[in-house]
Enzyme design. Sequence first.
Site, mmCIF file in Angstrom:
data_model
loop_
_atom_site.group_PDB
_atom_site.id
_atom_site.type_symbol
_atom_site.label_atom_id
_atom_site.label_comp_id
_atom_site.label_asym_id
_atom_site.label_seq_id
_atom_site.Cartn_x
_atom_site.Cartn_y
_atom_site.Cartn_z
ATOM 1 N NE ARG A 182 -4.619 -19.542 17.331
ATOM 2 C CZ ARG A 182 -4.008 -20.389 16.505
ATOM 3 N NH1 ARG A 182 -4.652 -21.441 16.034
ATOM 4 N NH2 ARG A 182 -2.763 -20.196 16.138
ATOM 5 C CD GLU A 197 11.128 -22.897 9.649
ATOM 6 O OE1 GLU A 197 12.023 -23.693 9.922
ATOM 7 O OE2 GLU A 197 10.027 -22.864 10.259
#
Lengths: 178, 178
Positions: free
Chosen positions: B64, B101
Amino acid sequence: MITDINIALKETIRDIPDFPKEGILFKDITPIFQKPLLCNKIIERIASDIKNWNVEVIAGIESRGFLMGVSLAMELDLPFVLIRKKGKLPYNTVSHKYELEYGSAEIEMHTDSFKPGQRVLIHDDLLATGGSASAAAELIQKQGGEVAGFSFLIELAFLNGSERLTPYSENISTLVAY
Amino acid sequence: MITDINIALKETIRDIPDFPKEGILFKDITPIFQKPLLCNKIIERIASDIKNWNVEVIAGIESRGFLMGVSLAMELDLPFVLIRKKGKLPYNTVSHKYELEYGSAEIEMHTDSFKPGQRVLIHDDLLATGGSASAAAELIQKQGGEVAGFSFLIELAFLNGSERLTPYSENISTLVAY
């Protein structure tokens, strides 16, 4: 027709042997983006090639089709829509599955990408076998759009990809062919 | 400071609940690209925000970050370089691995993306936890570049990502925050 832009692109695009696998001579377009003036000339040239195709929407194929696609859309004052690999777009999507040499791939676009009947230009960096370009055309038709044509920076002419785009063969813009 | 562009962006960006997984409210930027005039205003605004940062190169994070990154580079007459996931760039690369994470990720750029000492702006659509932005900064430093600053369309301020970019906190441009 040989033009200044053909020459500039051939001088800029870099051959990478054996990428992504042995026996493939990959055309590396990243050096193009080192040259903002050349980028401007590319956009002007594509805009000129497609000016009579009544394009209403530019669709770019992930991810190298995003590089020039947005600038092209901005230059033409047109909306830009994203064609992405399955699972990447967050809103409601229409998808299309197609066969590759080994296995298959699936592409998607948002269902509100354009209105039925709108004329969509498909942009990508490279026309190789035409697999993803023709899949993108089917995706657009599934959603009620008309394919206005195709824009590629490079065509690997020896792979005859343009034959897979026959219904649109009048409306293919490529800037450099090998 | 609330500006016209804040309002236009907040009206345009779409909330998608539970994407890519349950509990996450995803900010969908694709409707921005339906509005070429808004895209132009975004580019103008980023160009204005960064005008005193002595930026010499724009680096966009896949995929993006490619959408606005090239237009921004063209507007500023600067080179654009691609930061991609490992294995996508065909030429010699420098890479940087970082923790997520769950698990890890690795990003790369071409070794000839810029000259040592050049000042590089890192552009992406979204600043969330700052993981990929700080990884991109380390990648640029590994290659001898200076980080001139960051440009994001959106900041998820409640995730405090800007704290991970502390050495550069004076040079962060974000157009809309949540």
